[in-house]
Design a protein around this motif. Structure first.
Motif, PDB file in Angstrom:
ATOM      1  N   ALA A 111       4.502  55.498 -80.723  1.00 55.81           N
ATOM      2  CA  ALA A 111       5.595  55.394 -81.695  1.00 55.81           C
ATOM      3  C   ALA A 111       6.443  54.162 -81.427  1.00 55.81           C
ATOM      4  CB  ALA A 111       6.445  56.661 -81.659  1.00 55.81           C
ATOM      5  N   GLU A 112       5.775  53.081 -81.091  1.00 53.65           N
ATOM      6  CA  GLU A 112       6.494  51.832 -80.827  1.00 53.65           C
ATOM      7  C   GLU A 112       7.274  51.383 -82.076  1.00 53.65           C
ATOM      8  OE1 GLU A 112       4.084  48.752 -79.232  1.00 53.65           O
ATOM      9  OE2 GLU A 112       5.732  47.307 -79.172  1.00 53.65           O
ATOM     10  N   TYR A 114       9.584  51.375 -85.041  1.00 54.55           N
ATOM     11  CA  TYR A 114      10.818  52.118 -85.348  1.00 54.55           C
ATOM     12  C   TYR A 114      10.628  52.957 -86.603  1.00 54.55           C
ATOM     13  CZ  TYR A 114      15.779  52.884 -86.406  1.00 54.55           C
ATOM     14  OH  TYR A 114      16.994  53.448 -86.672  1.00 54.55           O
ATOM     15  N   GLU A 115       9.998  52.359 -87.616  1.00 55.64           N
ATOM     16  CA  GLU A 115       9.806  53.073 -88.885  1.00 55.64           C
ATOM     17  C   GLU A 115       8.955  54.324 -88.697  1.00 55.64           C
ATOM     18  OE1 GLU A 115       8.330  50.417 -91.841  1.00 55.64           O
ATOM     19  OE2 GLU A 115      10.308  49.537 -92.187  1.00 55.64           O
ATOM     20  N   ARG A 117       8.653  56.019 -86.104  1.00 54.66           N
ATOM     21  CA  ARG A 117       9.413  57.025 -85.367  1.00 54.66           C
ATOM     22  C   ARG A 117      10.351  57.811 -86.287  1.00 54.66           C
ATOM     23  NH1 ARG A 117      12.631  53.982 -81.262  1.00 54.66           N
ATOM     24  NH2 ARG A 117      11.112  52.333 -81.574  1.00 54.66           N
ATOM     25  N   VAL A 118      11.140  57.114 -87.071  1.00 55.65           N
ATOM     26  CA  VAL A 118      12.161  57.832 -87.844  1.00 55.65           C
ATOM     27  C   VAL A 118      11.543  58.694 -88.951  1.00 55.65           C
ATOM     28  CG1 VAL A 118      14.139  56.379 -87.339  1.00 55.65           C
ATOM     29  CG2 VAL A 118      12.609  55.729 -89.213  1.00 55.65           C
ATOM     30  N   SER A 120       9.041  60.574 -88.666  1.00 60.52           N
ATOM     31  CA  SER A 120       8.694  61.899 -88.126  1.00 60.52           C
ATOM     32  C   SER A 120       9.910  62.627 -87.564  1.00 60.52           C
ATOM     33  CB  SER A 120       7.630  61.753 -87.039  1.00 60.52           C
ATOM     34  OG  SER A 120       8.182  61.091 -85.910  1.00 60.52           O
ATOM     35  N   MET A 121      11.072  61.957 -87.535  1.00 63.54           N
ATOM     36  CA  MET A 121      12.256  62.568 -86.914  1.00 63.54           C
ATOM     37  C   MET A 121      13.290  63.068 -87.912  1.00 63.54           C
ATOM     38  SD  MET A 121      13.302  59.955 -83.882  1.00 63.54           S
ATOM     39  CE  MET A 121      12.119  59.447 -82.645  1.00 63.54           C
ATOM     40  N   ALA A 159       5.282  59.525 -78.193  1.00 67.64           N
ATOM     41  CA  ALA A 159       5.870  60.776 -78.677  1.00 67.64           C
ATOM     42  C   ALA A 159       4.845  61.897 -78.608  1.00 67.64           C
ATOM     43  CB  ALA A 159       6.356  60.585 -80.103  1.00 67.64           C
TER      44      ALA A 159
END
Lengths: 190, 713
Positions: A111-112, A114-115, A117-118, A120-121, A159
Motif C-alpha cells: 500500500a505504498e 497513498y491513493e 491506501r485511502v 480501502s480505509m 497492509a
C-alpha cells in the motif's frame, strides 16, 4: 486437531478458496469468485445496487485497469482519477490486494500508493479484488512470498486486512465499522 | 510500603469490590475468556508458538545493542529519523519540540501503552497542543479524564450509560446508551480529527531490525488512519519490541490476537518501513517519520539476569484475564498504567521499584497466568523476586518481622507457642472452628471460619500410633508441614493409616520445621535458608521416600530449598538429594496402582485443584486416578476446578476481602455440582474451603484425599 487439517489443504486453489470463505464467513466478510473481468463487474454492480451506493472510487492497478471500472457500472460514475478529494465522501472504495491467506482470511497489500491506501480505509465499504492464484495456505507462506518478492526492500507500507473494522470497547459488544470500512467484500478473480 | 500507599490500596480495593458494574463486566468476561481463547488456539500449537515468541525475543535481548543499531540504520536509510529517548521526559520533550517546530496544533494518537506510560497527553496538553485518542476505549477515557484499566480493553469497567453521558457532554446533545450509535458517533467525530490533524502518534507492537519496520496491530483501523492521513508520523516504541528478522513477526502476529481477544489475527496489521508517500493539500510528498526508541527503565530490565524475560511480554493481557484477583478488583486498583501481575513488574522498572510495592502485593501466587502467557514469562516467580528485592531494601514490616524471623524461624519457639495457644484459644473457639476473631482481626473471619489449633499436634500424636507393620515393604518419612501438624493432624493420622494398610512404615523426623514458604513469599530469604537447612538435616535419613500431603511444602523441598541455597554448593547438593525422594501422597499411591477398596463410604465427590499441586508439581491427575478407583465414589468435575480458592498462604490474611470474593466463586462452582464431598490435596485449601463452607452454610464434607481413603479402613 486442526493442525493436521492444514497439511491436507495443501496448495489446491479450490481448497484454499473454500478455507478462505469458511473463515471469512465468521468475520462477516462477503466473498465472491469470478471467472472473468466481466463477472467481477457483475458482482460490483450487485453490491452497488444492494447498498444503494451513489459514489464509488477505485484505485486502478494493472488488473483493475484491464477490467476497466469506468463507465461499466450502471447508476454511478466510478472515479479512478484524482480520487483523494472524492474518497472521503464515497460510499464504496475498490482496490486490488496482492496476497490472500486462506487460514485466517487475510488480505495483504503493498500500500505504498497513498491513493490505494485511502480507498480501502475511508469509505464504509471496501471491495477488494484478488487473483485466485495468489491464495496461500497460512501466514508463514505469505511471508515467504513477500520475502521472495522484496528481500529486505519491503514496501514502505504493507497492509494486512482481515474482515471489517471492528471494536468491542463498549461493554465488549462487538460492533462493526469504527474507523475503517464496516463492510468488506472480497472478489477472487480466476 | 508507606502507610499512605497501603491505605490507598485498601481504599481502592474496597471501592472496586463495591462497584457492581465493574464486577459484573469482569465476571462475565473472565468466564468466557478461557473458552474463547482456547478455541482460537485449536488450529495452532500454543506451546510451539510461544517457544517461537520466546526465542525471537530472547535473541533480541541478548543482541540488544546490535539490533537497536541495525534498526536505526535501516530505518534511517529509508528516510526515518530515529531518536533514542532515555526517559519519559526526554521522549515527551522531543515530541513537544517537534510539534512546535512544525507548527502542529492538533495531534491524533492510536492506542499505545508506551505513550500512556510516559503521560504524553498530559505533557502536550500542558503546552497547548490538542491531542486526541482515537481508539474508542481510550477516547472514552480521555473524555472522562481517566486512564485504562486493561491493556487491551481500556474501558472494560464502564457501562454504555456512562459512555452516553460522556458523549453527550462532548457533542452537546443527548446521546442514547446504545452501542451501535455510540460507535457511529465516535467514527464521525474522530474522522474530523483525523482529517485535520498535523501529526499522528502511534506505539509499535514490533520493531523489526533487519528492515527498520514498525508493525502495528489494531481492530478499529485507527492506526491505519493515524499513519496515513496526517503529514507527520511519530512512533514511540520500547526497546523490548525489537526483533531481528522480518519472519520473527509471524509468531507474535499469531499469538498476540489469539491470547488477547481470541482472534486468529486482528482486523489490521500495518507495517511501516521508512518514509511513505503522502498527499498534503494536493501536494505529493514524502511523509515525515520519527521513531522514538524508548528506554525509560527498559534497558535496566533487559540487562537484569532475572527480569530480562519480561521483554517477552506482547501486552496481550491474558495474564489479567485469567487472574482470579484481577477478576474481582479490575485494573484501577493497581493504581498504575500497567495492571496486574506483569504490570507490577513493568511498573517497577518503568516507574521505580517503590512504586510497585503496593501492587506486587496483590498477587496471590496461584501461577495461573504463567500457564497462559504467550511469552512464557514466569510472572509469579518474577513477582517473588521483586518482593525479595523490595524486602531487602526496606526490611519486613514490624509485625511480620516478629512473626516470621522471630517465631517461624525458630521452630522450637513456634511449636511451644502453638501448643500454648491451643490451651488459651478457648474463648474464641466454637466446636472445631474459630468463627469470630476480636476487633482488628475480625475481617479475617468474616469470610471463613478458622480451624482451631489442635489440642495435640500431629508430632505428638504419631508417638502414640502403634503402626502394625511387621515387615514393611518400604519405610517412608512424612514431612507434614505446619498446617497438618498443628491444624489438621487428622490428615496425618489418615495418611499413616492408609500407608500402614499397604504395609508401609511411616516415620516422622521430629526436628522437621516449617518449609519456609511463608517467609519466602514475604521476601525474607534469610529465614527461608535457615529453615531449609534445618529440614534438610531432618530428612536426610535412609528413607525410601519422603511423603508430603501439602503441595506447597512439597514444592519447597523439591525446588525451593536448593534454589534458596544456590550460594552454598554443599548445602545445595544435600538439598537436591533430599528433593529426589519426595513424593506427594496421591502421587505415591497412584504410582503404586493403589485402588480404594469398596469398603469406603458412598460419596459424590468433586475435586478442587490446588495451585501448587496443579501448576508446580503437575500432579492434578494423580488424586483423580486414586479417587476414581472406587466403585463407591461418584466423581464429578466442577467448573474452573483449577482456579485458586483464595487462600494463598498469608494472602487471605493480608487481603481478606479480596480472598472472600475468590472463595465465593469457588463455593458457587462446588455447589453447582451437587456433590456431597469436596476433595483436595492441600491443607491450605482445606483451611480456606472448610472455613468458607462453614461460614457460608454450604452443606458439604470438605476433606483431604487422605481422609477419604482412610474411612472404613
Amino acid at each position: 486437531m486442526a493442525v493436521a487439517e492444514d497439511k491436507v489443504i495443501g496448495n489446491n486453489l479450490d481448497e484454499l478458496y473454500d478455507r478462505f470463505v469458511k473463515k471469512a464467513e465468521t468475520l462477516t466478510t462477503q466473498v465472491y469468485r469470478a471467472k472473468s473481468g466481466n463477472e467481477v463487474l457483475e458482482y460490483i454492480q450487485k453490491e452497488v445496487n444492494e447498498l444503494g451506493a451513489k459514489k464509488v472510487v477505485g484505485h486502478e492497478s494493472e488488473l483493475l485497469a484491464e477490467i476497466g471500472l469506468k463507465g461499466k457500472i450502471e447508476g454511478v460514475d466510478v472515479k479512478t482519477k484524482n480520487i483523494v478529494e472524492e474518497v472521503e465522501t464515497a460510499d464504496i472504495g475498490i482496490s486490488e490486494l496482492d496476497i490472500a491467506v486462506a487460514k485466517s482470511s487475510t488480505l495483504i497489500q503493498n500500500a505504498e500508493s497513498y491513493e490505494k491506501r485511502v480507498v480501502s480505509m475511508l469509505p464504509k465499504t471496501h471491495i477488494a479484488i484478488v487473483k485466485t492464484n495468489n491464495l496461500v495456505p497460512d501466514l508463514p507462506d505469505a511471508f515467504e512470498v513477500l520475502r521472495e518478492k522484496y528481500g529486505t526492500a519491503v514496501p514502505p507500507y504493507l497492509a494486512f486486512i482481515t474482515g471489517p473494522s471492528k471494536t468491542a470497547d463498549i461493554e465488549r459488544t462487538l460492533t462493526i465499522g469504527v474507523h475503517g470500512p464496516g463492510r468488506l467484500v472480497v472478489i477472487f478473480v480466476d | 510500603m508507606s502507610m499512605l500507599a497501603k491505605k490507598e490500596l485498601t481504599d481502592n480495593i474496597k471501592k472496586a469490590l463495591n462497584n457492581e458494574n465493574l464486577r459484573s463486566a469482569l465476571g462475565s468476561f473472565a468466564d468466557g475468556f478461557v473458552q474463547d481463547r482456547n478455541a482460537a488456539y485449536e488450529d495452532e500449537d500454543f506451546e510451539a508458538l510461544r517457544k517461537k515468541v520466546r526465542e525471537a525475543r530472547d535473541y533480541a535481548v541478548e543482541h540488544l545493542d546490535e539490533l537497536a543499531d541495525k534498526f536505526q540504520e535501516e530505518a534511517e536509510k529509508r528516510g526515518a529519523i530515529v531518536y533514542r529517548a532515555k526517559d519519559a521526559q526526554d521522549a515527551n520533550q522531543y515530541i513537544q519540540k517537534l510539534c512546535e517546530e512544525k507548527g502542529v496544533e492538533t495531534v491524533v494518537k492510536s492506542k499505545s501503552m508506551a505513550t500512556e506510560e510516559i503521560f504524553l497527553n498530559k505533557h502536550l496538553e500542558k503546552h497547548d497542543i490538542d491531542i486526541t485518542e482515537t481508539d474508542l476505549g481510550e477516547w472514552i477515557l480521555q473524555l472522562q479524564e481517566s486512564h485504562p484499566s486493561h491493556m487491551v480493553m481500556p474501558a472494560i469497567h464502564l457501562k454504555k450509560e456512562e459512555v452516553a453521558d460522556l458523549f453527550s457532554e462532548e457533542v452537546g446533545y443527548e446521546v442514547s446508551p446504545e452501542v451501535e450509535g455510540q460507535v457511529e458517533l465516535a467514527r464521525q467525530e474522530l474522522r474530523k480529527k483525523f482529517l485535520s490533524a498535523g501529526m499522528g502518534i502511534t506505539g509499535g507492537n514490533l520493531a523489526i531490525a533487519e528492515t527498520g519496520t514498525i508493525a502495528l496491530v489494531t481492530n478499529e483501523g485507527n492506526a491505519r488512519l493515524t499513519t496515513t492521513l496526517p503529514p507527520i508520523h511519530v512512533a514511540v516504541v520500547g526497546y523490548e519490541k525489537l526483533i531481528a528478522k522480518f519472519e520473527d513477526a509471524i509468531a507474535a502476529l499469531k499469538a498476540l490476537p489469539r491470547s488477547a481477544t481470541a482472534q486468529h489475527i486482528t482486523s489490521y496489521v500495518t507495517m511501516v518501513t521508512g518514509q511513505v508517500p503522502t498527499i498534503v493539500e494536493g501536494e505529493e510528498g514524502k511523509k515525515e517519520l520519527h521513531i522514538i526508541l524508548l528506554d525509560n527503565g527498559r534497558r535496566e530490565m533487559l540487562s537484569d539476569p532475572t527480569f530480562k524475560q519480561a521483554a517477552r511480554c506482547l501486552r496481550c493481557a491474558s495474564c489479567l484475564n485469567v487472574c482470579p484477583i484481577y477478576k474481582q478488583v479490575g485494573g484501577h486498583v493497581y493504581g498504575h498504567v500497567y495492571a496486574g501481575g506483569i504490570g507490577s513488574i513493568l511498573t517497577a522498572f518503568f516507574h521505580g521499584y517503590e512504586t510497585s510495592d503496593d501492587v506486587q502485593e496483590m498477587c496471590i501466587g496461584c501461577r495461573r497466568c504463567a500457564e497462559f502467557c504467550p511469552g512464557n514469562i514466569n510472572i509469579p516467580d518474577l513477582i517473588l523476586e521483586l518482593r525479595r528485592r523490595l524486602t531487602e531494601k526496606r526490611g519486613l514490616p514490624f509485625i511480620f518481622n516478629v512473626g516470621i524471623k522471630g517465631i517461624l524461624g525458630n521452630s522450637r519457639l513456634m511449636h511451644t507457642g502453638l501448643k500454648l495457644a491451643s490451651k488459651f484459644q478457648g474463648p474464641i473457639t466454637d466446636g472445631d472452628m474459630i468463627r469470630h476473631l476480636p476487633l482488628a482481626f475480625s475481617e479475617i473471619t468474616e469470610c471463613k471460619s478458622l480451624p482451631k489449633i489442635a489440642d495435640k499436634p500431629f508430632r505428638d500424636q504419631i508417638k502414640n500410633i502403634n503402626q502394625k507393620v511387621d515387615s514393611p515393604t518400604e519405610t517412608v518419612a512424612f514431612y507434614a508441614g505446619c498446617a497438618i501438624d498443628f491444624a489438621y493432624p487428622e490428615v496425618g493420622t489418615s495418611l499413616v493409616k492408609v500407608l500402614n494398610k499397604e504395609n508401609i512404615k511411616v516415620e516422622f523426623p521430629q526436628t522437621q520445621a516449617c518449609c519456609g514458604v511463608p517467609a519466602k513469599y514475604l521476601g525474607d530469604m534469610e529465614t527461608m535458608r535457615k529453615l531449609a537447612k534445618q529440614n534438610i538435616k531432618a530428612l536426610e535419613g535412609s528413607y525410601d521416600h519422603i511423603i508430603t500431603a501439602c503441595p506447597t511444602c512439597a514444592e519447597a523441598v523439591i525446588e525451593g530449598f536448593a534454589e534458596a541455597l544456590a550460594g552454598e554448593p554443599e548445602w545445595q547438593r544435600r538439598a537436591k538429594k533430599v528433593a529426589s525422594k519426595v513424593k506427594d501422597f496421591s502421587q505415591y499411591l497412584a504410582n503404586k496402582g493403589y485402588e480404594v477398596g469398596d469398603g469406603t463410604k458412598k460419596r459424590k465427590v468433586t475435586y478442587h485443584d490446588s495451585c501448587h499441586l496443579t501448576r508446580s508439581l503437575r500432579l492434578q491427575e494423580k488424586p483423580r486416578e486414586v479417587l476414581k478407583s472406587s466403585n463407591n465414589i461418584d466423581f464429578v468435575e466442577m467448573r474452573d476446578s483449577d482456579i485458586c480458592c483464595g487462600f494463598g498462604g498469608s494472602y487471605s490474611f493480608k487481603h481478606p476481602n479480596v480472598a472472600k470474593e475468590v472463595l465465593k466463586d469457588k463455593l458457587d462452582n462446588v455447589e453447582a455440582t451437587g456433590a456431597d464431598t469436596l476433595a483436595m490435596d492441600c491443607p491450605g485449601c482445606l483451611m480456606q474451603l472448610k472455613g468458607g463452607a462453614d461460614k457460608h452454610g454450604v452443606n458439604i464434607d470438605v476433606k483431604h484425599t487422605a481422609e477419604i481413603l482412610a474411612e472404613n479402613l
